[in-house]
Design an enzyme around this catalytic site. Structure first.
Site, PDB file in Angstrom:
ATOM      1  N   HIS A   1       0.794  -1.077   0.004  1.00  0.00           N
ATOM      2  CA  HIS A   1      -0.097  -0.404   0.037  1.00  0.00           C
ATOM      3  C   HIS A   1       0.846   1.195   0.050  1.00  0.00           C
ATOM      4  O   HIS A   1       0.957   1.939  -0.975  1.00  0.00           O
ATOM      5  CB  HIS A   1      -0.870   0.094   1.307  1.00  0.00           C
ATOM      6  CG  HIS A   1      -1.848   1.212   1.260  1.00  0.00           C
ATOM      7  ND1 HIS A   1      -2.249   1.798   2.403  1.00  0.00           N
ATOM      8  CD2 HIS A   1      -2.214   1.944   0.296  1.00  0.00           C
ATOM      9  CE1 HIS A   1      -3.255   2.792   2.172  1.00  0.00           C
ATOM     10  NE2 HIS A   1      -3.124   2.896   0.836  1.00  0.00           N
TER      11      HIS A   1
ATOM     12  N   HIS B   1       1.363   4.950  -2.893  1.00  0.00           N
ATOM     13  CA  HIS B   1       1.646   6.128  -2.465  1.00  0.00           C
ATOM     14  C   HIS B   1       2.965   6.836  -2.794  1.00  0.00           C
ATOM     15  O   HIS B   1       3.198   7.894  -3.233  1.00  0.00           O
ATOM     16  CB  HIS B   1       1.428   6.341  -1.109  1.00  0.00           C
ATOM     17  CG  HIS B   1      -0.155   6.297  -0.556  1.00  0.00           C
ATOM     18  ND1 HIS B   1      -0.844   7.361  -0.179  1.00  0.00           N
ATOM     19  CD2 HIS B   1      -0.671   5.214  -0.393  1.00  0.00           C
ATOM     20  CE1 HIS B   1      -1.935   7.117   0.035  1.00  0.00           C
ATOM     21  NE2 HIS B   1      -2.063   5.711  -0.090  1.00  0.00           N
TER      22      HIS B   1
ATOM     23  N   HIS C   1      -4.090   0.719  -6.420  1.00  0.00           N
ATOM     24  CA  HIS C   1      -4.269   1.356  -5.036  1.00  0.00           C
ATOM     25  C   HIS C   1      -5.835   0.920  -4.302  1.00  0.00           C
ATOM     26  O   HIS C   1      -5.981   0.843  -3.266  1.00  0.00           O
ATOM     27  CB  HIS C   1      -4.343   2.942  -5.295  1.00  0.00           C
ATOM     28  CG  HIS C   1      -4.635   3.439  -3.903  1.00  0.00           C
ATOM     29  ND1 HIS C   1      -5.588   4.205  -3.604  1.00  0.00           N
ATOM     30  CD2 HIS C   1      -3.758   3.770  -2.580  1.00  0.00           C
ATOM     31  CE1 HIS C   1      -5.897   4.613  -2.246  1.00  0.00           C
ATOM     32  NE2 HIS C   1      -4.537   4.296  -1.766  1.00  0.00           N
TER      33      HIS C   1
ATOM     34  N   ASN D   1      -6.414  -0.727  -1.041  1.00  0.00           N
ATOM     35  CA  ASN D   1      -6.692   0.260   0.077  1.00  0.00           C
ATOM     36  C   ASN D   1      -8.341   0.059   0.605  1.00  0.00           C
ATOM     37  O   ASN D   1      -8.435   0.004   1.895  1.00  0.00           O
ATOM     38  CB  ASN D   1      -6.583   1.588  -0.591  1.00  0.00           C
ATOM     39  CG  ASN D   1      -7.160   2.773   0.587  1.00  0.00           C
ATOM     40  OD1 ASN D   1      -6.293   2.902   1.342  1.00  0.00           O
ATOM     41  ND2 ASN D   1      -8.192   3.403   0.374  1.00  0.00           N
TER      42      ASN D   1
ATOM     43  N   ILE E   1      -6.591   8.817  -0.982  1.00  0.00           N
ATOM     44  CA  ILE E   1      -6.776   8.665   0.639  1.00  0.00           C
ATOM     45  C   ILE E   1      -5.946   7.313   0.850  1.00  0.00           C
ATOM     46  O   ILE E   1      -5.460   6.714   0.119  1.00  0.00           O
ATOM     47  CB  ILE E   1      -8.273   8.499   0.869  1.00  0.00           C
ATOM     48  CG1 ILE E   1      -8.454   8.024   2.472  1.00  0.00           C
ATOM     49  CG2 ILE E   1      -8.704   6.929   0.168  1.00  0.00           C
ATOM     50  CD1 ILE E   1      -8.551   9.443   3.140  1.00  0.00           C
TER      51      ILE E   1
END
Length: 856
Positions: free
Chosen positions: A516, A521, A707, A711, A856
């Site tokens: 993740h 990110h 993602h 997520n 997010i």
């Protein structure tokens, strides 16, 4: 006053400017007592809140794309102020439109850009400018989406370009200088501390995770450089700490290029603010409650865990007064005093509260859970290690054929390997060098290897789990290992449940910090920076990639401040503790952009083989592999769209090689953004259109579908801490020990004493509930902000519509798959259909939906 654009007064061009005022988008306004009522606009010399004043304090100058001044640059018209407010049928919530009129004659030519000046003290959000009735041209759209501050804070005037798309060599000559200057502006000069209104994109290492001035316990190594390589983050230019000249000071204000920090219309959409609030407000409240014995420190049985979703936790009201008034926080914390922290039931327990305990669900979640891209084929037996034997001894697995063959349905291990029926979830080598340090804290755990067998019904089943810990006499003696096999009765059934829990703890940490945080990110942020620094907003590749960057730098900045920082939420609630990000840097050494492409990932892990006759060019060895089979559909749709788009703008490979912006972008991305890996042979050379298609498809895949897959299942799977524990606090009980006897007497209590504690569970659940939500203003794959006005080229607009249509068709196909009962891995014992890669979603906690970006 009306501006006159060149020559004699002639035709009048009408325009409409759409803006959003700061107080409509400001979190502080939304949470203040006055709410959105305080619409006063601070202007030098006083406070005014009339439309007239607003209009008269904004001026615009058009810039010609077709007629040059004496220096060869597009003519600049005289400035004109906005007139009055107008109503437009296309206005969204919170948007205001103003009309503006320009005098025009043929000497000015066709506008291609405009300057805008704001003479107020307060910034506003500029959405768009539309010019109508331009002779021989019609309408021109400028899609802006940018904060505009008082003109005095800018070194050069703010400029916006029409929605035309040009390769650098095709830019109209009068606009060339403006295009180049705007890129120089956003690059900055690499010096000084950045201010709130700046729009500068630049790189830095991760040197702001720790706070050495607060004490040794808060110091963290710098990530980025030869020792601990890492992707770069956005530079803020803050000063250095007293104790460590390499570490950056922490501060309440963390600079972001201004347009990376989005406003929202609904307070429930400020999810990042919610995360901040949990870190600043909720953590201290929980700590006080546990320290003051208001809350018991442990769960005593599984029923007490389930009570979190039925009755919540009661806290005295004086504890609750310290918590943020933000509605999203109120909703998540249910702060009515009676049922503080009452969580919604996670999907994994909605139908069957005990499904998590089954071997089938444990195995299914390796291919349809929240971390579905780590399991790989077992090609050698026993499993080998790549660790240096001089430093760490022999780490060859001690799992034997006798452990496996009773459950292989008559096959030998050799036959099962040859038939590609054995798979491994391997959390061993990367953890061993850190395990002794991790186990010296309050956590106690093992490196793990888990072997699965692919049964004839298409499901996986675990055959053996190996738990390894460092040798008491030193690392060079090799590990102390034990192998566990499935048992379903007596104390040993709970020993097997604990063995699976140690595996899941490792998988949870690897998921959060690598699958993740690192692999989505962190690796995307350098792309955001390089794209803004080197590709003009009118460049086709900028327009292709831009939607997939929305809010990413913002959430990453917040993560460095409250989630992945020293003593932050991740360190508190995950096993790796203070080594969390450091370990992710060790793993980044082996990261490759090439392997992030879904087909390449599947081939590398050996869970697929190349097959030109298969629909996506690869054949899955686990046919019913929900993440992979759904992902390949999405991957292909993205790739088809990107291929059409790239072919529209680049008619040859030579055109791509001669594009100075694109080549500068790629060079900087590789040599600076991911500079610690710049010498790796796998980087594409960016010499062909195929290179650009592969890189762009991979980037869009990472930012959107990958993602989404790792997520939005966090709460649906991990909201039940029994299913996805994040910490282990005790070693496995040994036969004959007091702990073993206690496990026999009260197995649930002893299991709960071993996994994530109560306080850490409450923090973890609160965070992952926020992380698993969608905002109401999210844009999903196949959608774009600005509708059809993001480009003026019909070809890409049509191709994008086809892309959206294809995604809708894929979604219907996935729904049908989930209704096919013969595909057992799609729902499993938990009866939760795999929906994470459905492209569309509503807002909230939906367990579906692929947003365009890591927001997010």
């Amino acid at each position: 006053m009306l501006g006159i654009l060149g020559g004699n007064k002639g035709h009048k061009i009408k325009g409409s400017l759409v803006i959003m005022r700061k107080n409509v988008l400001d979190i502080n306004s939304l949470t203040s007592v006055k709410g959105v009522v305080g619409t006063g606009i601070n202007i030098i010399g006083g406070v005014v809140d009339t439309v007239t004043a607003f209009a008269s304090h904004i001026s615009i100058q058009l810039i010609s794309a077709t007629k040059a001044d004496g220096h060869g640059n597009g003519k600049v018209g005289k400035s004109t102020n906005l007139r009055g407010q107008v109503s437009l049928p296309t206005l969204g919530a919170g948007e205001d439109a103003y009309d503006v009129h320009f005098e025009w004659d043929s000497d000015f030519g066709i506008p291609g850009a405009f300057y805008i000046k704001n003479f107020m003290q307060v910034e506003f959000y500029l959405k768009s400018l539309t010019l109508e009735d331009i002779p021989n041209h019609g309408t021109i759209h400028f899609v802006c989406n940018s904060w505009v501050y008082n003109s005095k804070v800018y070194k050069t005037d703010r400029i916006f370009f029409a929605n035309n798309t040009y390769l650098p060599g095709e830019t109209p000559a009068p606009l060339v200088k403006y295009r180049e200057e705007e890129l120089k502006n956003v690059r900055g000069d690499g010096t000084g501390e950045r201010q709130e209104w700046d729009r500068i994109y630049d790189y830095d290492v991760y040197n702001d995770l720790g706070n050495p001035d607060k004490g040794e316990a808060y110091a963290r190594p710098v990530l980025g450089g030869s020792t601990l390589p890492y992707p770069r983050r956005g530079r803020t230019g803050r000063g250095k700490t007293r104790k460590d000249p390499n570490s950056e000071k922490t501060s309440d204000f963390v600079y972001l290029p201004r347009d990376e920090a989005f406003g929202h219309l609904k307070s429930s959409d400020f999810l990042t603010y919610g995360l901040k609030s949990v870190a600043q407000d909720v953590l201290p409240v929980l700590t006080d409650a546990f320290d003051g014995n208001v809350l018991s420190l442990e769960f005593d049985n599984f029923a007490e865990v389930r009570k979190l979703y039925e009755g919540g936790i009661t806290l005295p009201t004086n504890f609750l007064s310290k918590i943020s008034p933000l509605p999203v926080i109120k909703e998540i914390l249910r702060t009515d005093g009676e049922q503080f922290l009452k969580y919604p039931p996670p999907k994994v327990m909605q139908v069957d509260k005990s499904a998590w305990m089954t071997d089938e669900e444990f195995a299914r979640e390796t291919i349809a859970g929240v971390n579905p891209n780590v399991i790989k084929i077992l090609e050698e037996f026993p499993p080998q290690s790549k660790l240096d034997t001089q430093a760490y001894g022999d780490h060859t697995s001690i799992i034997t054929k006798e452990h496996l063959e009773p459950k292989l349905g008559g096959l030998t291990v050799e036959q099962a390997i040859h038939g590609k029926k054995l798979f491994i979830l391997d959390h061993h080598d990367y953890l061993i060098p850190y395990l002794r340090r991790i186990n010296q804290t309050t956590t106690k755990t093992y490196a793990t290897r888990t072997i699965f067998f692919l049964k004839s019904d298409g499901t996986l089943t675990p055959l053996a789990i190996e738990l390894s810990k460092p040798h008491p006499q030193g690392d060079n003696h090799g590990p102390v290992s034990e192998v566990y096999v499935p048992v379903y009765e007596g104390v040993e059934a709970y020993i097997w449940l604990l063995a699976k829990a140690y595996v899941v703890v490792n998988d949870s940490c690897y998921h959060q910090l690598v699958s993740h945080w690192l692999n989505t990110h962190a690796v995307v942020e350098p792309f955001v920076i390089a794209t803004n620094r080197q590709l003009s907003v009118v460049h086709p590749v900028y327009k292709l990639l831009f939607p997939h960057y929305r809010d990413t730098m913002n959430i990453n900045s917040l993560a460095r401040k409250a989630l992945v920082n020293a003593d932050g939420i991740i360190e508190k609630t995950f096993l790796w503790g203070r080594y969390a990000l450091e370990l992710s840097a060790v793993i980044y050494k082996d990261w490759s952009l090439h392997d992030q492409a879904l087909p390449n990932d599947l081939l590398k892990r050996g869970v697929a083989v190349k097959d030109s006759s298969a629909p996506h060019g690869v054949k899955l060895l686990i046919e019913d592999y929900p993440y992979a089979s759904d992902g390949l559909e999405i991957w292909d749709a993205i790739k088809s769209w990107v291929e059409e788009y790239v072919a529209f703008y680049y008619k040859s490979d030579e055109a791509l090689q001669k594009d100075p912006e694109l080549q500068a972008w790629w060079k900087e991305l590789v040599q600076v953004g991911h500079g610690d890996l710049k010498d790796k042979a796998w980087w594409p050379k960016m010499h062909t259109r195929e290179d650009l298609v592969e890189v762009s498809t991979t980037l869009i895949w990472i930012a959107s579908a990958l993602h989404a897959a790792v997520n939005f299942g966090q709460y649906p799977y991990g909201g039940l801490i029994l299913n996805r524990p994040t910490i282990s606090r005790r070693f496995m009980p040994e036969k004959g020990s007091a702990e073993y006897v206690a496990l026999g007497k009260n197995p649930e209590k002893e299991f709960l004493r071993t996994i994530t504690g109560k306080k850490e569970t409450l923090i973890d659940l609160t965070i992952i509930e926020i992380l698993s939500r969608h905002t109401s203003d999210e844009f999903y794959l196949g959608e774009r902000d600005g509708g059809d006005y993001w480009t003026s080229d019909a070809g890409p607009l049509e191709a994008f519509k086809r892309f959206g249509k294809k995604l809708a068709e894929i979604e219907q196909k996935l729904v049908q798959k989930n209704n096919n009962e013969s595909l057992r891995n799609r729902t499993g014992p938990a009866k939760m259909p795999y929906t994470l890669l459905y492209p569309s979603s509503e807002e909230g906690l939906t367990f579906r939906g692929i947003p365009n970006s890591i927001s997010i």
